[in-house]
Scaffold this motif. Structure first.
Motif, mmCIF file in Angstrom:
data_model
loop_
_atom_site.group_PDB
_atom_site.id
_atom_site.type_symbol
_atom_site.label_atom_id
_atom_site.label_comp_id
_atom_site.label_asym_id
_atom_site.label_seq_id
_atom_site.Cartn_x
_atom_site.Cartn_y
_atom_site.Cartn_z
ATOM 1 N N CYS A 73 0.842 -1.201 0.000
ATOM 2 C CA CYS A 73 0.000 0.000 0.000
ATOM 3 C C CYS A 73 0.878 1.253 0.000
ATOM 4 C CB CYS A 73 -0.918 -0.001 1.213
ATOM 5 S SG CYS A 73 -2.279 1.181 1.102
ATOM 6 N N LEU A 213 -12.722 -2.736 -1.868
ATOM 7 C CA LEU A 213 -12.278 -2.614 -3.248
ATOM 8 C C LEU A 213 -13.071 -3.564 -4.122
ATOM 9 C CD1 LEU A 213 -8.356 -2.448 -3.323
ATOM 10 C CD2 LEU A 213 -9.945 -0.717 -4.171
ATOM 11 N N ASN A 224 -12.019 0.044 -7.819
ATOM 12 C CA ASN A 224 -12.770 1.150 -7.247
ATOM 13 C C ASN A 224 -13.258 0.768 -5.857
ATOM 14 O OD1 ASN A 224 -12.596 2.901 -9.501
ATOM 15 N ND2 ASN A 224 -14.310 1.839 -10.493
ATOM 16 N N ILE A 225 -13.629 1.755 -5.074
ATOM 17 C CA ILE A 225 -14.233 1.496 -3.768
ATOM 18 C C ILE A 225 -15.731 1.299 -3.975
ATOM 19 C CG2 ILE A 225 -14.623 2.356 -1.448
ATOM 20 C CD1 ILE A 225 -11.715 1.838 -2.020
ATOM 21 N N GLU A 232 -20.005 3.220 -6.512
ATOM 22 C CA GLU A 232 -18.564 3.046 -6.579
ATOM 23 C C GLU A 232 -17.885 4.397 -6.736
ATOM 24 O OE1 GLU A 232 -16.931 0.164 -9.211
ATOM 25 O OE2 GLU A 232 -18.505 -1.317 -8.845
ATOM 26 N N GLU A 235 -10.590 4.925 -5.974
ATOM 27 C CA GLU A 235 -9.913 4.732 -4.699
ATOM 28 C C GLU A 235 -9.236 6.008 -4.207
ATOM 29 O OE1 GLU A 235 -5.603 2.836 -5.871
ATOM 30 O OE2 GLU A 235 -7.267 1.435 -5.652
ATOM 31 N N PHE A 238 -11.283 7.879 -1.551
ATOM 32 C CA PHE A 238 -11.601 7.216 -0.279
ATOM 33 C C PHE A 238 -11.550 8.211 0.881
ATOM 34 C CE2 PHE A 238 -10.559 4.829 3.551
ATOM 35 C CZ PHE A 238 -11.372 3.717 3.472
ATOM 36 N N VAL A 344 -4.419 2.293 -1.940
ATOM 37 C CA VAL A 344 -5.517 1.577 -1.294
ATOM 38 C C VAL A 344 -5.393 0.097 -1.646
ATOM 39 C CG1 VAL A 344 -8.009 1.320 -1.032
ATOM 40 C CG2 VAL A 344 -7.047 3.585 -1.476
ATOM 41 N N GLU A 346 -6.577 -4.107 -0.117
ATOM 42 C CA GLU A 346 -7.391 -4.877 0.821
ATOM 43 C C GLU A 346 -6.466 -5.742 1.671
ATOM 44 O OE1 GLU A 346 -10.634 -5.108 1.682
ATOM 45 O OE2 GLU A 346 -11.089 -3.372 0.417
ATOM 46 N N THR A 351 -10.042 -2.744 4.156
ATOM 47 C CA THR A 351 -9.468 -1.715 3.303
ATOM 48 C C THR A 351 -8.440 -0.889 4.059
ATOM 49 O OG1 THR A 351 -11.650 -1.601 2.254
ATOM 50 C CG2 THR A 351 -10.051 0.102 1.668
ATOM 51 N N TYR A 353 -5.652 2.294 3.743
ATOM 52 C CA TYR A 353 -5.528 3.549 2.984
ATOM 53 C C TYR A 353 -4.276 4.301 3.393
ATOM 54 C CZ TYR A 353 -6.801 8.447 1.783
ATOM 55 O OH TYR A 353 -6.813 9.745 1.336
#
Length: 429
Positions: A73, A213, A224-225, A232, A235, A238, A344, A346, A351, A353
């Motif tokens: 990340c 995600l 995308n989130i 959606e 990201e 977020f 971002v 998982e 999730t 960030y």
């Protein structure tokens, strides 16, 4: 029961120190507090002043079990800030590293912390006779994840091979063949534990907003989130939707999504993306997947078990493609400049960030992180409150309520909780 106070002090076997307090009056929960009491980590400040090359190295140390997620990340955030585009092979290796981390982490949680609840045992040390086989299954699945992480990332935790722009070392053909063999050998064992958690019925549901995600092949790195009670978003957006909440009774900050509680993690991912799982996983787990979407927090364990099979199937596919074609690529040349980058991914628990700023010399001037467990705290408290009220209405005993509260916390698999059982619970009225 007119008035009950549940005061759980010094939750055992967790990262840090946590207490829990629940106050019930006339069958209704008036207060429910997860009191996290651990030392401040100051990892945001620790990031400031670092050269961009050192950021992933330091950030992986935030968590031993989720070190690959923090590594990748932070790398994504740096690469976006510096406009770095990596090769297809690099992305394949990064997906393998994330799969490995999820596989080993889920195995530890499910086999060693949750199965004792299913079999009504104090711990895995009480697994005698036929139950003893589950310990070996768990170790085998975890070892498959460890080996995959080692040949891809250099270690089972804190992977040193993954850097900004690519990788420094690469697995050879024999290591890839061994990884495929290990993953194939644990498939049936994973299906067995999927079946166990599918058949472990818990009567509990609460309307919940799920965030995760979303992409075309259920990978943990891109997309995308997706929001179950929404739409959606990219990201990069977020950070525009979540807000941090100070809990006066806890040293950990909580997080809300557009001023409301929500949940991230395996249950959120399966609820939102089950149709994107690997085809072999969907074929072999068709019956189990019909249970989703689920509003039962206990199904987070089932979702993690399903993800383990996907991690195996997806990893085997990637390894087969790499087996005869992997090459020792040089990392992408990086042109240092000022910039802002958002990463971002998982992580196993949800999730993760990262938002960082770099100056013209590539030094981190600002870092903002949002950790999965922070995002789940408020939702966890509300699940416990509702569950306790339902158990009181069913005239459950104090011991039964206590065990179920523990199971709710374990189902969330929070980073600060690797609990098997709590210490003494004091009830007062």
């Amino acid at each position: 029961m007119h008035k009950i106070e549940i005061d759980i002090e010094n939750v055992s076997k967790i990262e840090g120190h946590t207490n829990m307090y629940v106050k019930i009056e006339d069958g209704k929960v008036k207060e429910c507090k997860l009191e996290i009491d651990e030392n401040q980590r100051f990892y945001k400040k620790a990031a400031e002043g670092l050269d961009y090359k050192m950021l992933p190295v330091k950030m992986s140390r935030i968590c031993g079990t989720c070190s690959a997620a923090h590594t990748l990340c932070s790398i994504e955030a740096v690469e976006k800030a510096l406009k770095v585009e990596v090769s297809e092979q690099t992305m394949m290796l990064r997906n393998l590293l994330m799969n490995a981390g999820h596989l080993r982490d889920h195995a530890m949680h499910l086999y060693f912390f949750c199965l004792p609840d299913v079999f009504r045992k104090e711990s895995i040390f009480d697994f005698q006779g036929e139950l003893h086989e589950w310990i070996h299954d768990g170790l085998d699945v975890k070892e498959a994840g460890n080996f995959l992480s080692t040949i891809i990332g250099g270690r089972s935790v804190h992977p040193p091979f993954a850097i900004v722009g690519g990788f420094t070392q690469f697995p050879n053909k024999e290591q890839i063949k061994e990884a495929i063999a290990q993953l194939q050998s644990v498939r049936e064992k994973i299906i067995k534990i999927v079946d166990v958690f599918y058949n472990y019925k818990k009567d509990f549901n609460r309307d919940t907003n799920y965030v995760a995600l979303s992409n075309n092949n259920y990978n943990y790195l891109k997309g995308n989130i997706k929001i179950s009670k929404g739409t959606e978003i990219p990201e990069e957006d977020f950070g525009k939707h979540y807000e941090k909440v100070v809990l006066p009774y806890s040293t950990a900050r909580a997080v809300k999504w557009e001023s409301k509680d929500y949940m991230v993690g395996a249950l959120a991912r399966i609820n939102l993306n089950k149709d994107k799982l690997h085809n072999d996983t969907k074929r072999d787990l068709k019956t189990y997947l019909e249970k989703f979407p689920s509003m039962c927090i206990f199904d987070n364990n089932l979702a993690q078990a399903i993800e383990m099979l996907h991690n195996v199937d997806n990893s085997i596919d990637i390894l087969q493609k790499l087996k005869n074609n992997i090459k020792a690529e040089k990392p992408v040349d990086v042109k240092v400049k000022a910039g802002k980058g958002i990463g971002v991914v998982e992580a196993p628990r949800g999730t993760l960030y990262y938002d960082i700023d770099l100056d013209s010399k590539g030094i981190v001037t600002k870092a903002d992180l949002c950790i999965p467990t922070q995002q789940n705290i408020i939702n966890l408290e509300k699940d416990i409150a509702k569950h306790v009220e339902e158990l009181i209405a069913k005239n459950k005993s104090k011991d039964e309520i206590s065990l179920s509260v523990e199971e709710v916390i374990r189902a969330y698999d929070p980073c600060m909780s690797c609990a098997t059982h709590f210490l003494k619970i004091n009830w007062g009225d």
